[in-house]
Design a protein around this motif. Structure first.
Motif, short mmCIF file in Angstrom:
data_model
loop_
_atom_site.label_atom_id
_atom_site.label_comp_id
_atom_site.label_asym_id
_atom_site.label_seq_id
_atom_site.Cartn_x
_atom_site.Cartn_y
_atom_site.Cartn_z
N ALA A 52 32.20 77.51 50.07
CA ALA A 52 31.44 77.81 51.30
C ALA A 52 30.20 78.65 51.01
O ALA A 52 29.32 78.76 51.87
CB ALA A 52 32.33 78.55 52.29
N ASP A 56 22.27 75.56 49.52
CA ASP A 56 21.94 74.15 49.74
C ASP A 56 21.16 73.54 48.59
O ASP A 56 21.04 72.31 48.50
CB ASP A 56 21.15 74.00 51.04
N ALA A 81 33.11 71.49 52.68
CA ALA A 81 31.90 72.13 52.15
C ALA A 81 30.64 71.42 52.63
O ALA A 81 30.65 70.22 52.94
CB ALA A 81 31.94 72.13 50.63
N ARG A 82 29.54 72.16 52.67
CA ARG A 82 28.25 71.61 53.13
C ARG A 82 27.60 70.74 52.07
O ARG A 82 26.71 69.95 52.37
CB ARG A 82 27.30 72.75 53.50
N ILE A 83 27.99 70.95 50.82
CA ILE A 83 27.40 70.21 49.71
C ILE A 83 28.48 69.35 49.05
O ILE A 83 29.67 69.60 49.26
CB ILE A 83 26.78 71.19 48.68
#
Length: 214
Positions: A52, A56, A81-83
């Motif tokens: 987390a 980016d 996760a964002r990636i």
């Protein structure tokens, strides 16, 4: 060592601890990952707590975690996760025989893992070999203390501590292992996550950036 790791009691305890980390440790995790970019190898993902906090600018994280219960939690964290994050079941020592991808990585991350591996020198040398020239090793590890606390750590390591806490060894000179593998340390500092007077052998942490020379 390539065998699977089986620490079911510690793994369940670690999941609880990871979900209740102090603000100090969370801030150290974020500091350790700040500014990373490109493709990252994370050795010893645990419950996936770091995922987390990646910026980016990271395009991919390839994480390894050999303990089955932790692997399950790490994969759940990877899915949220964002990636892009993938998690595979292997040990750091096994990277020599089963490389984590065909291309070199821009960075390798070790967070609270080099105390638990069976062969820290081998793991750090594998981290070095999987980095591109100029790539960084980011580390956040509790380390050997001096004086009376260091003596407490030595007693802990020789008795029950590694058995109770997933092979954790509190008195390892991790920074010497890193430089001994060929890394050049760019920045490093020690910090305390608990009061200095607290009789806990894992209070002193080292956080740093080391580079594989070009």
């Amino acid at each position: 060592m390539t065998a699977a790791v089986d620490n079911p009691l510690f793994a369940r305890l670690w999941v609880v601890l990871a979900a209740h980390e102090t603000a100090k440790i969370k801030a150290l995790r974020m500091e350790n990952l700040a500014g990373l970019s490109g493709r990252v190898l994370e050795i010893g993902a645990g419950a996936g707590t770091n995922f987390a906090y990646y910026p980016d600018t990271v395009t991919e994280v390839v994480a390894i975690e050999p303990e089955a219960h932790l692997l399950e939690h790490a994969r759940a964290a990877a899915a949220a996760a964002r990636i892009p994050v993938s998690v595979t079941e292997k040990t750091g020592e096994a990277l020599a025989n089963d490389p984590a991808g065909d291309e070199p990585f821009d960075a390798v991350v070790c967070s609270l893992v080099l105390c638990t591996v069976f062969e820290p020198g081998t793991v750090v040398r594998q981290a070095y070999s999987h980095l591109r020239p100029g790539g960084e090793l980011r580390y956040l590890e509790h380390v050997a203390s001096a004086g009376s606390r260091g003596r407490v750590q030595q007693v802990a390591d020789a008795t029950l501590w590694p058995r109770l806490f997933g092979n954790c060894h509190t008195h390892r000179d991790t920074e010497s292992v890193i430089t001994g593998a060929g890394f050049e340390v760019l920045a490093a500092r020690h910090t305390w996550t608990m009061p200095r007077w607290a009789p806990v052998p894992v209070s002193e942490f080292a956080i740093g950036r080391a580079v594989r020379p070009s």
